[in-house]
Design a protein around this motif. Sequence first.
Motif, PDB file in Angstrom:
ATOM      1  N   GLN A  92       0.846  -1.179   0.000  1.00  0.00           N
ATOM      2  CA  GLN A  92       0.000   0.000   0.000  1.00  0.00           C
ATOM      3  C   GLN A  92       0.889   1.239   0.000  1.00  0.00           C
ATOM      4  OE1 GLN A  92      -2.843   0.098   3.173  1.00  0.00           O
ATOM      5  NE2 GLN A  92      -3.765   2.017   2.511  1.00  0.00           N
ATOM      6  N   GLU A  93       0.451   2.254  -0.751  1.00  0.00           N
ATOM      7  CA  GLU A  93       1.230   3.481  -0.831  1.00  0.00           C
ATOM      8  C   GLU A  93       1.039   4.316   0.419  1.00  0.00           C
ATOM      9  OE1 GLU A  93       0.313   5.828  -4.252  1.00  0.00           O
ATOM     10  OE2 GLU A  93       2.163   6.963  -4.155  1.00  0.00           O
ATOM     11  N   ARG A  94       2.093   5.018   0.820  1.00  0.00           N
ATOM     12  CA  ARG A  94       2.045   5.902   1.977  1.00  0.00           C
ATOM     13  C   ARG A  94       2.655   7.232   1.575  1.00  0.00           C
ATOM     14  NH1 ARG A  94       5.728   6.398   6.677  1.00  0.00           N
ATOM     15  NH2 ARG A  94       4.567   7.363   8.388  1.00  0.00           N
ATOM     16  N   LEU A  95       2.037   8.309   2.043  1.00  0.00           N
ATOM     17  CA  LEU A  95       2.504   9.660   1.716  1.00  0.00           C
ATOM     18  C   LEU A  95       2.816  10.418   2.997  1.00  0.00           C
ATOM     19  CD1 LEU A  95      -0.211  10.587  -0.952  1.00  0.00           C
ATOM     20  CD2 LEU A  95       2.067   9.664  -1.368  1.00  0.00           C
ATOM     21  N   VAL A  96       3.932  11.127   3.003  1.00  0.00           N
ATOM     22  CA  VAL A  96       4.316  11.916   4.164  1.00  0.00           C
ATOM     23  C   VAL A  96       4.729  13.308   3.695  1.00  0.00           C
ATOM     24  CG1 VAL A  96       5.887  12.145   6.104  1.00  0.00           C
ATOM     25  CG2 VAL A  96       5.090   9.871   5.412  1.00  0.00           C
ATOM     26  N   GLU A  97       4.026  14.326   4.212  1.00  0.00           N
ATOM     27  CA  GLU A  97       4.334  15.709   3.849  1.00  0.00           C
ATOM     28  C   GLU A  97       5.299  16.328   4.855  1.00  0.00           C
ATOM     29  OE1 GLU A  97      -0.269  15.309   3.337  1.00  0.00           O
ATOM     30  OE2 GLU A  97       1.270  14.684   4.770  1.00  0.00           O
ATOM     31  N   SER A  98       6.006  17.334   4.381  1.00  0.00           N
ATOM     32  CA  SER A  98       6.867  18.139   5.251  1.00  0.00           C
ATOM     33  C   SER A  98       7.086  19.498   4.592  1.00  0.00           C
ATOM     34  CB  SER A  98       8.219  17.446   5.494  1.00  0.00           C
ATOM     35  OG  SER A  98       8.917  17.295   4.276  1.00  0.00           O
ATOM     36  N   GLY A  99       7.658  20.414   5.366  1.00  0.00           N
ATOM     37  CA  GLY A  99       8.015  21.708   4.806  1.00  0.00           C
ATOM     38  C   GLY A  99       7.123  22.863   5.205  1.00  0.00           C
ATOM     39  N   GLY A 100       6.054  22.569   5.930  1.00  0.00           N
ATOM     40  CA  GLY A 100       5.187  23.651   6.364  1.00  0.00           C
ATOM     41  C   GLY A 100       5.870  24.526   7.402  1.00  0.00           C
ATOM     42  N   GLY A 101       5.237  25.645   7.728  1.00  0.00           N
ATOM     43  CA  GLY A 101       5.794  26.551   8.719  1.00  0.00           C
ATOM     44  C   GLY A 101       5.051  27.857   8.735  1.00  0.00           C
ATOM     45  N   SER A 102       5.649  28.822   9.432  1.00  0.00           N
ATOM     46  CA  SER A 102       5.055  30.152   9.548  1.00  0.00           C
ATOM     47  C   SER A 102       5.933  31.164   8.838  1.00  0.00           C
ATOM     48  CB  SER A 102       4.913  30.532  11.026  1.00  0.00           C
ATOM     49  OG  SER A 102       4.035  29.659  11.694  1.00  0.00           O
ATOM     50  N   VAL A 103       5.326  31.950   7.974  1.00  0.00           N
ATOM     51  CA  VAL A 103       6.056  32.970   7.229  1.00  0.00           C
ATOM     52  C   VAL A 103       5.222  34.234   7.175  1.00  0.00           C
ATOM     53  CG1 VAL A 103       7.311  31.315   5.791  1.00  0.00           C
ATOM     54  CG2 VAL A 103       5.132  32.229   5.003  1.00  0.00           C
ATOM     55  N   GLN A 104       5.871  35.315   6.824  1.00  0.00           N
ATOM     56  CA  GLN A 104       5.152  36.570   6.613  1.00  0.00           C
ATOM     57  C   GLN A 104       4.660  36.654   5.175  1.00  0.00           C
ATOM     58  OE1 GLN A 104       7.819  39.723   7.922  1.00  0.00           O
ATOM     59  NE2 GLN A 104       6.820  39.720   9.935  1.00  0.00           N
ATOM     60  N   ALA A 105       3.658  37.460   4.959  1.00  0.00           N
ATOM     61  CA  ALA A 105       3.133  37.664   3.608  1.00  0.00           C
ATOM     62  C   ALA A 105       4.268  38.079   2.678  1.00  0.00           C
ATOM     63  CB  ALA A 105       2.049  38.724   3.627  1.00  0.00           C
ATOM     64  N   GLY A 106       4.247  37.500   1.478  1.00  0.00           N
ATOM     65  CA  GLY A 106       5.305  37.754   0.520  1.00  0.00           C
ATOM     66  C   GLY A 106       6.422  36.739   0.571  1.00  0.00           C
ATOM     67  N   GLY A 107       6.428  35.915   1.617  1.00  0.00           N
ATOM     68  CA  GLY A 107       7.468  34.917   1.779  1.00  0.00           C
ATOM     69  C   GLY A 107       7.216  33.680   0.933  1.00  0.00           C
ATOM     70  N   ALA A 108       8.078  32.679   1.121  1.00  0.00           N
ATOM     71  CA  ALA A 108       7.999  31.459   0.328  1.00  0.00           C
ATOM     72  C   ALA A 108       8.235  30.232   1.203  1.00  0.00           C
ATOM     73  CB  ALA A 108       9.031  31.500  -0.796  1.00  0.00           C
ATOM     74  N   LEU A 109       7.659  29.138   0.791  1.00  0.00           N
ATOM     75  CA  LEU A 109       7.878  27.837   1.410  1.00  0.00           C
ATOM     76  C   LEU A 109       7.877  26.786   0.321  1.00  0.00           C
ATOM     77  CD1 LEU A 109       5.478  27.890   4.518  1.00  0.00           C
ATOM     78  CD2 LEU A 109       7.978  27.838   4.605  1.00  0.00           C
ATOM     79  N   ARG A 110       8.560  25.685   0.580  1.00  0.00           N
ATOM     80  CA  ARG A 110       8.490  24.549  -0.325  1.00  0.00           C
ATOM     81  C   ARG A 110       8.028  23.328   0.456  1.00  0.00           C
ATOM     82  NH1 ARG A 110      13.056  21.415  -3.946  1.00  0.00           N
ATOM     83  NH2 ARG A 110      13.669  20.619  -1.891  1.00  0.00           N
ATOM     84  N   LEU A 111       6.911  22.783   0.047  1.00  0.00           N
ATOM     85  CA  LEU A 111       6.390  21.563   0.656  1.00  0.00           C
ATOM     86  C   LEU A 111       6.902  20.353  -0.109  1.00  0.00           C
ATOM     87  CD1 LEU A 111       2.658  22.549   1.261  1.00  0.00           C
ATOM     88  CD2 LEU A 111       4.666  23.034   2.682  1.00  0.00           C
ATOM     89  N   SER A 112       7.119  19.278   0.617  1.00  0.00           N
ATOM     90  CA  SER A 112       7.534  18.012   0.013  1.00  0.00           C
ATOM     91  C   SER A 112       6.554  16.921   0.407  1.00  0.00           C
ATOM     92  CB  SER A 112       8.938  17.623   0.488  1.00  0.00           C
ATOM     93  OG  SER A 112       9.894  18.585   0.108  1.00  0.00           O
ATOM     94  N   CYS A 113       6.390  15.968  -0.470  1.00  0.00           N
ATOM     95  CA  CYS A 113       5.531  14.811  -0.204  1.00  0.00           C
ATOM     96  C   CYS A 113       6.296  13.573  -0.677  1.00  0.00           C
ATOM     97  CB  CYS A 113       4.206  14.953  -0.942  1.00  0.00           C
ATOM     98  SG  CYS A 113       3.146  13.503  -0.859  1.00  0.00           S
ATOM     99  N   VAL A 114       6.687  12.754   0.266  1.00  0.00           N
ATOM    100  CA  VAL A 114       7.455  11.556  -0.057  1.00  0.00           C
ATOM    101  C   VAL A 114       6.526  10.358  -0.109  1.00  0.00           C
ATOM    102  CG1 VAL A 114       9.336  10.040   0.650  1.00  0.00           C
ATOM    103  CG2 VAL A 114       9.498  12.510   1.050  1.00  0.00           C
ATOM    104  N   ALA A 115       6.597   9.619  -1.200  1.00  0.00           N
ATOM    105  CA  ALA A 115       5.773   8.427  -1.375  1.00  0.00           C
ATOM    106  C   ALA A 115       6.607   7.181  -1.114  1.00  0.00           C
ATOM    107  CB  ALA A 115       5.200   8.381  -2.784  1.00  0.00           C
ATOM    108  N   SER A 116       5.992   6.205  -0.457  1.00  0.00           N
ATOM    109  CA  SER A 116       6.657   4.936  -0.207  1.00  0.00           C
ATOM    110  C   SER A 116       5.635   3.812  -0.336  1.00  0.00           C
ATOM    111  CB  SER A 116       7.301   4.918   1.181  1.00  0.00           C
ATOM    112  OG  SER A 116       6.330   5.093   2.179  1.00  0.00           O
ATOM    113  N   GLY A 117       6.138   2.567  -0.330  1.00  0.00           N
ATOM    114  CA  GLY A 117       5.229   1.440  -0.474  1.00  0.00           C
ATOM    115  C   GLY A 117       4.983   1.136  -1.940  1.00  0.00           C
ATOM    116  N   THR A 118       3.776   0.710  -2.264  1.00  0.00           N
ATOM    117  CA  THR A 118       3.406   0.367  -3.636  1.00  0.00           C
ATOM    118  C   THR A 118       3.181   1.641  -4.429  1.00  0.00           C
ATOM    119  OG1 THR A 118       2.339  -1.660  -2.881  1.00  0.00           O
ATOM    120  CG2 THR A 118       1.800  -0.858  -5.101  1.00  0.00           C
ATOM    121  N   ILE A 119       3.996   1.864  -5.450  1.00  0.00           N
ATOM    122  CA  ILE A 119       3.892   3.059  -6.280  1.00  0.00           C
ATOM    123  C   ILE A 119       3.668   2.632  -7.719  1.00  0.00           C
ATOM    124  CG2 ILE A 119       5.089   5.118  -7.088  1.00  0.00           C
ATOM    125  CD1 ILE A 119       6.658   5.024  -4.417  1.00  0.00           C
TER     126      ILE A 119
END
Length: 122
Positions: free
Chosen positions: A1-28
Motif C-alpha cells: 500500500q502506498e504511503r505519503l508523508v508531507e513536510s516543509g510547512g511553517g510560519s512565514v510573513q506575507a510575501g514569503g515562500a515555502l516549499r512543501l515536500s511529499c514523499v511516497a513509499s510502499g506500492t507506487i
Amino acid sequence: QERLVESGGGSVQAGGALRLSCVASGTIYSDYCLGWFRQAPGKERRVVAQIDSDGNTVYSPSVKGRFTISQDKAKNIMYLQMNDLEPEDTAMYYCAAGPPPVASTCADFGVWGQGTQVTVSS
C-alpha cells in the motif's frame, strides 16, 4: 500500500515562500495523479495543484502564477513551491495520490498524507 508523508510547512510573513515536500513509499504505480490540497479552519478541503505521471499540471486559479507543483520520479517526491504567500494561503496542506487521469482529469484520490500546516501572517 502506498504511503505519503508531507513536510516543509511553517510560519512565514506575507510575501514569503515555502516549499512543501511529499514523499511516497510502499506500492507506487507507474501511472498516477498526485495532488496538493488545503483546508483552512471551518472551510472545505480544496485542490491547490495536480500533476500526473506524464508531468501535466493543473492549478487552482487562486495560486496560479505563485505556486509550482513538480515531482522527482527517481526519489518518489512531489513538491509544491509556494511564492508570494498571502494570509489567505493559511491552511493545512495535504498531498494525495490517485489513479491516472481520465479525459485529462484527475479524481478519486484515495491515498492521503497526514498534512503539514502553513501559516502566513500579514
